[in-house]
Scaffold this active site. Structure first.
Site, PDB file in Angstrom:
ATOM      1  N   ASN A   9       0.857  -1.182   0.000  1.00 39.89           N
ATOM      2  CA  ASN A   9       0.000   0.000   0.000  1.00 39.89           C
ATOM      3  C   ASN A   9       0.902   1.244   0.000  1.00 39.89           C
ATOM      4  OD1 ASN A   9      -1.390   2.276   1.088  1.00 39.89           O
ATOM      5  ND2 ASN A   9      -3.065   0.924   1.669  1.00 39.89           N
ATOM      6  N   HIS A  12       1.096   6.243   1.732  1.00 37.58           N
ATOM      7  CA  HIS A  12       1.865   7.204   2.530  1.00 37.58           C
ATOM      8  C   HIS A  12       3.034   7.824   1.778  1.00 37.58           C
ATOM      9  CE1 HIS A  12      -0.952   6.722   5.608  1.00 37.58           C
ATOM     10  NE2 HIS A  12      -0.745   5.421   5.696  1.00 37.58           N
ATOM     11  N   HIS A  45      -5.571   3.541  -1.560  1.00 41.42           N
ATOM     12  CA  HIS A  45      -6.906   3.881  -1.056  1.00 41.42           C
ATOM     13  C   HIS A  45      -7.248   5.289  -1.530  1.00 41.42           C
ATOM     14  CE1 HIS A  45      -9.571   4.167   2.856  1.00 41.42           C
ATOM     15  NE2 HIS A  45     -10.255   4.452   1.765  1.00 41.42           N
ATOM     16  N   ARG A  47      -9.438   8.011  -0.804  1.00 38.87           N
ATOM     17  CA  ARG A  47     -10.383   8.442   0.240  1.00 38.87           C
ATOM     18  C   ARG A  47     -11.234   9.574  -0.281  1.00 38.87           C
ATOM     19  NH1 ARG A  47      -8.769   6.437   5.627  1.00 38.87           N
ATOM     20  NH2 ARG A  47     -10.508   7.683   6.353  1.00 38.87           N
ATOM     21  N   ARG A  51      -7.007  12.793   1.047  1.00 34.63           N
ATOM     22  CA  ARG A  51      -5.925  13.282   1.917  1.00 34.63           C
ATOM     23  C   ARG A  51      -4.558  12.788   1.459  1.00 34.63           C
ATOM     24  NH1 ARG A  51      -7.271  10.014   7.424  1.00 34.63           N
ATOM     25  NH2 ARG A  51      -9.289  10.979   7.050  1.00 34.63           N
ATOM     26  N   GLU A  72      -8.527   0.275  -2.874  1.00 36.91           N
ATOM     27  CA  GLU A  72      -9.327   0.310  -1.640  1.00 36.91           C
ATOM     28  C   GLU A  72     -10.255   1.497  -1.727  1.00 36.91           C
ATOM     29  OE1 GLU A  72      -6.995   0.754   1.850  1.00 36.91           O
ATOM     30  OE2 GLU A  72      -6.040  -1.177   1.619  1.00 36.91           O
ATOM     31  N   THR A 102      -6.893   6.640  10.305  1.00 38.23           N
ATOM     32  CA  THR A 102      -6.761   5.564   9.322  1.00 38.23           C
ATOM     33  C   THR A 102      -7.978   4.664   9.491  1.00 38.23           C
ATOM     34  OG1 THR A 102      -5.325   3.761   8.550  1.00 38.23           O
ATOM     35  CG2 THR A 102      -5.369   4.148  10.919  1.00 38.23           C
ATOM     36  N   THR A 103      -8.127   3.659   8.610  1.00 37.42           N
ATOM     37  CA  THR A 103      -9.280   2.764   8.713  1.00 37.42           C
ATOM     38  C   THR A 103      -9.264   2.095  10.087  1.00 37.42           C
ATOM     39  OG1 THR A 103      -8.858   2.350   6.391  1.00 37.42           O
ATOM     40  CG2 THR A 103     -10.510   0.970   7.448  1.00 37.42           C
ATOM     41  N   GLU A 153     -10.727  -9.496   3.353  1.00 38.60           N
ATOM     42  CA  GLU A 153      -9.452  -9.086   3.941  1.00 38.60           C
ATOM     43  C   GLU A 153      -9.686  -8.944   5.433  1.00 38.60           C
ATOM     44  OE1 GLU A 153      -7.323  -5.679   2.333  1.00 38.60           O
ATOM     45  OE2 GLU A 153      -6.180  -5.515   4.203  1.00 38.60           O
ATOM     46  N   HIS A 190      -3.375  -4.398   7.844  1.00 41.32           N
ATOM     47  CA  HIS A 190      -3.532  -3.217   8.692  1.00 41.32           C
ATOM     48  C   HIS A 190      -2.645  -3.334   9.925  1.00 41.32           C
ATOM     49  CE1 HIS A 190      -5.084   0.432  10.443  1.00 41.32           C
ATOM     50  NE2 HIS A 190      -5.572   0.675   9.254  1.00 41.32           N
ATOM     51  N   GLY A 191      -1.674  -2.433  10.003  1.00 43.31           N
ATOM     52  CA  GLY A 191      -0.803  -2.366  11.173  1.00 43.31           C
ATOM     53  C   GLY A 191       0.337  -3.373  11.175  1.00 43.31           C
TER      54      GLY A 191
HETATM   55  N1  PXP Z   1      -5.726  -3.025   4.409  1.00 42.65           N
HETATM   56  C1  PXP Z   1      -6.677  -2.070   4.470  1.00 42.65           C
HETATM   57  C2  PXP Z   1      -8.069  -2.436   4.140  1.00 42.65           C
HETATM   58  C3  PXP Z   1      -6.345  -0.746   4.817  1.00 42.65           C
HETATM   59  O1  PXP Z   1      -7.308   0.187   4.878  1.00 42.65           O
HETATM   60  C4  PXP Z   1      -5.004  -0.432   5.075  1.00 42.65           C
HETATM   61  C5  PXP Z   1      -4.620   0.979   5.393  1.00 42.65           C
HETATM   62  O2  PXP Z   1      -4.925   1.799   4.315  1.00 42.65           O
HETATM   63  C6  PXP Z   1      -4.049  -1.456   4.974  1.00 42.65           C
HETATM   64  C7  PXP Z   1      -4.433  -2.752   4.670  1.00 42.65           C
HETATM   65  C8  PXP Z   1      -2.601  -1.187   5.206  1.00 42.65           C
HETATM   66  O3  PXP Z   1      -2.398  -0.866   6.549  1.00 42.65           O
HETATM   67  P1  PXP Z   1      -0.984  -0.320   7.002  1.00 42.65           P
HETATM   68  O4  PXP Z   1      -0.731   0.950   6.259  1.00 42.65           O
HETATM   69  O5  PXP Z   1      -1.149  -0.139   8.478  1.00 42.65           O
HETATM   70  O6  PXP Z   1       0.022  -1.385   6.651  1.00 42.65           O
END
Ligand code: PXP
Length: 241
Positions: A9, A12, A45, A47, A51, A72, A102-103, A153, A190-191
């Site tokens: 992803n 950032h 993503h 949004r 942003r 996303e 964030t999500t 996911e 995520h994370g």
């Molecule tokens: N999966 C989804 C659905 C997300 O919304 C995000 C964050 O945009 C990620 C994965 C990636 O998360 P991270 O940036 O914390 O690795």
């Protein structure tokens, strides 16, 4: 065990650019570097508040992909129209709140089933592979299966925030086995970081990880190529054990 796909992803990279509203760093160039370093796919993503990723970024990523592109997005009319125009390989539907950093959690599939199924039906007519971002919860998995999507996911955020509480990992393992038994492909994300990715990479049914923030953060110190390679190596070694 089969190889697990790593989708990176790159939101950032755009966050850094948008901090100054300039033209660099370019997320599309970052995507190409990630692919050179071994990414199996690219995730971004779009949004509602734009942003980080901008429409032009998403267009470039979707219209000239080198690896599969995973968009996303929230299941809104605007985003569905964009997806239908750009035809990414995959769409992952996520909840979106304007005020969140964030999500924050998975979709509640019981909440707005009419809107969700309309969005999924529209995407499926074009052959876009659709995934639903949900918490590791059997009732949500049942709903995902009933909605007829290809994949879920699993939201790994709770496990990542509290890795010492083993029930969060067990919930992800159980959800993966259960979803696969219903014929759903299992993704997770995520994370995730180099230090917590191992147990998730080792879940046999989990075929794809989406990782962003930690890789871009590590890239500040070691460069993007080495940050991607380190994540790939961490996943591979956990899966080989
Ligand atoms: N999966 C989804 C659905 C997300 O919304 C995000 C964050 O945009 C990620 C994965 C990636 O998360 P991270 O940036 O914390 O690795």
């Amino acid at each position: 065990m089969n190889k697990q796909r790593l989708y990176i992803n790159i939101d950032h990279v755009a966050t850094l650019r948008q901090a100054r509203r300039v033209t660099y760093p370019d997320p599309v160039a970052a995507a190409r570097l990630c692919e050179d370093a071994g990414a199996d796919g690219i995730t971004a993503h779009l949004r509602e508040d734009r942003r980080h990723m901008q429409d032009a970024d998403i267009e470039a990523l979707a219209l000239a992909p080198r690896t599969p592109f995973n968009l996303e997005m929230a299941a809104t009319g605007e985003m569905t129209r964009i997806a239908l125009r750009l035809l990414p390989y995959q769409v992952t539907l996520v909840p979106e709140k304007r005020e969140e950093i964030t999500t924050e959690g998975g979709l509640d599939l019981g909440r707005d089933p009419v809107r969700l199924s309309a969005c999924i039906a529209a995407l499926s007519t074009t052959g876009i592979r659709t995934a639903l971002f949900i918490d590791p919860d059997r009732a949500q998995i049942d709903r995902a299966a009933a909605l007829g999507v290809a994949a879920i996911e699993l939201h790994t955020g709770t496990y990542c925030h509290r890795p010492e509480e083993s029930r969060h990992l067990r919930a992800l393992q159980d959800a993966s086995t259960y979803a696969a038994s219903l014929g759903l492909a299992v993704h997770a994300g995520h994370g995730l970081t180099l230090s917590n990715v191992g147990p998730i990479a080792a879940i046999p049914e989990c075929e794809e990880l989406n990782i962003g923030h930690a890789i871009i953060a590590d890239a500040v110190f070691v460069g993007l190529v080495d940050a991607v390679r380190a994540m790939r190596a961490a996943m591979d070694s956990a899966r080989a054990r």
